[in-house]
Design a protein around this motif. Structure first.
Motif, PDB file in Angstrom:
ATOM      1  N   GLU A   1      30.013  24.866  43.930  1.00  0.00           N
ATOM      2  CA  GLU A   1      30.162  26.253  43.469  1.00  0.00           C
ATOM      3  C   GLU A   1      29.285  27.197  44.275  1.00  0.00           C
ATOM      4  O   GLU A   1      29.588  28.384  44.405  1.00  0.00           O
ATOM      5  CB  GLU A   1      29.835  26.348  41.981  1.00  0.00           C
ATOM      6  CG  GLU A   1      30.258  27.660  41.370  1.00  0.00           C
ATOM      7  CD  GLU A   1      30.220  27.659  39.850  1.00  0.00           C
ATOM      8  OE1 GLU A   1      30.133  28.759  39.270  1.00  0.00           O
ATOM      9  OE2 GLU A   1      30.285  26.579  39.248  1.00  0.00           O
TER      10      GLU A   1
ATOM     11  N   ASP B   1      28.298  31.794  47.518  1.00  0.00           N
ATOM     12  CA  ASP B   1      29.130  31.383  46.391  1.00  0.00           C
ATOM     13  C   ASP B   1      30.521  31.004  46.898  1.00  0.00           C
ATOM     14  O   ASP B   1      31.160  31.786  47.622  1.00  0.00           O
ATOM     15  CB  ASP B   1      29.256  32.511  45.369  1.00  0.00           C
ATOM     16  CG  ASP B   1      28.020  32.667  44.509  1.00  0.00           C
ATOM     17  OD1 ASP B   1      27.172  31.748  44.504  1.00  0.00           O
ATOM     18  OD2 ASP B   1      27.901  33.717  43.836  1.00  0.00           O
TER      19      ASP B   1
ATOM     20  N   ARG C   1      30.771  22.360  40.429  1.00  0.00           N
ATOM     21  CA  ARG C   1      31.821  22.509  39.428  1.00  0.00           C
ATOM     22  C   ARG C   1      32.001  21.181  38.689  1.00  0.00           C
ATOM     23  O   ARG C   1      31.705  20.119  39.231  1.00  0.00           O
ATOM     24  CB  ARG C   1      33.156  22.889  40.091  1.00  0.00           C
ATOM     25  CG  ARG C   1      33.073  24.094  40.993  1.00  0.00           C
ATOM     26  CD  ARG C   1      34.407  24.361  41.695  1.00  0.00           C
ATOM     27  NE  ARG C   1      34.205  25.261  42.812  1.00  0.00           N
ATOM     28  CZ  ARG C   1      34.135  26.588  42.716  1.00  0.00           C
ATOM     29  NH1 ARG C   1      34.266  27.151  41.534  1.00  0.00           N
ATOM     30  NH2 ARG C   1      33.929  27.348  43.770  1.00  0.00           N
TER      31      ARG C   1
END
Length: 281
Positions: A192, A202, A271
């Protein structure tokens, strides 16, 4: 993991320029995709429809641009008051435009009417609010400031191509900004955010790939291995928000600074689930 490759593309769809270090700005790597060839009405042009762009080497010199194509050379400068409203997909930008003599010469090079424009200090563009949480400043890139790819994923793709009897392809086909060494294929689907030299990037959206990946990045010819066919084996998006085959991740810098080849890459946030992929029957 470390930074294995850094590339800027001064001219959108022109040749990549490998660099040893890059200044990271909120709108991407300094010097990346700050110039663009457009239709006379301002619509953006890429290698998708003008394959000859792959043969153009562009070098920024201050606020001017040196262009070279098959022995022909051109030096373009821009006046801040000479502007043209241009569009990248549905995104409008007021850009500085080269004078008519320059545009006439480029039209001769490409055998079609074109103009050259510059994302100068007065040009503003922000995109990707639905993915990045807020609009991210960006130059003439398709949608996001930075593209990140990994060595392990390219190796896996090339194994798939070999099994199909096709030639391997280089990372240049994917026009990446930051190449990360990572032995695990597709590990980036679970990243992520990463950090390089104190700068956080990001990972906001996987990158859907187009016909440009089938084109040799020195000639523009559609030759050699076909990444689209290889990626279709296990990288076909299962989420209709990003249709097509996927390779690499669009990233948004959350700070500014300098990064270099060899810099350590650290995953700072992960994630829990991978992007869904379609399973081929």
């Amino acid at each position: 993991m470390k930074v294995e490759g850094l590339n800027i593309h001064p001219l959108k769809s022109g040749r990549a320029i490998p660099v040893e270090s890059a200044s990271v700005r909120l709108d991407g790597l300094a010097g990346d995709r700050r110039y663009m060839i457009v239709e006379p009405d301002g619509r953006f042009i890429t290698q998708r429809e003008l394959q000859a762009l792959a043969r153009v080497e562009a070098t920024a010199v201050g606020e001017s641009l040196h262009l070279e194509m098959e022995g022909r050379q051109l030096f373009a400068s821009f006046e801040p008051d000479d502007r043209l409203d241009v569009t990248i997909w549905d995104s409008p930008v007021s850009a500085a435009v080269a004078d008519e003599a320059i545009n006439e010469t480029l039209s001769e090079w490409f055998v079609r009417p074109v103009k050259l424009v510059h994302m100068d200090a007065a040009a503003k563009r922000a995109e990707g609010e639905d993915w990045a949480g807020e609009p991210a400043p960006v130059g003439f890139a398709d949608g996001f400031p930075v593209l990140v790819t990994t060595t392990g994923s390219l190796a896996d793709l090339n194994r798939t191509l070999a099994a199909k009897g096709q030639e391997p392809v280089g990372m240049d086909r994917f026009r990446t900004n930051i190449l990360v060494t990572c032995d695990e294929p597709w590990a980036e689907d679970l990243w992520e955010a990463i950090e390089i030299n104190g700068i956080v990037f990001d990972f906001v959206k996987p990158c859907a790939r187009c016909v440009m990946t089938t084109q040799d990045q020195l000639t523009g010819e559609r030759i050699g291995g076909n990444p689209i066919q290889g990626l279709a084996e296990k990288r076909m998006s299962g989420d209709r928000r990003v249709p097509g085959v996927l390779f690499g991740w669009n990233a948004v810098p959350r700070g500014e600074g300098e990064i270099r080849l060899g810099d350590a890459v650290r995953v700072t946030k992960t994630r829990t689930e991978r992007w869904p992929m379609k399973i081929r029957a």
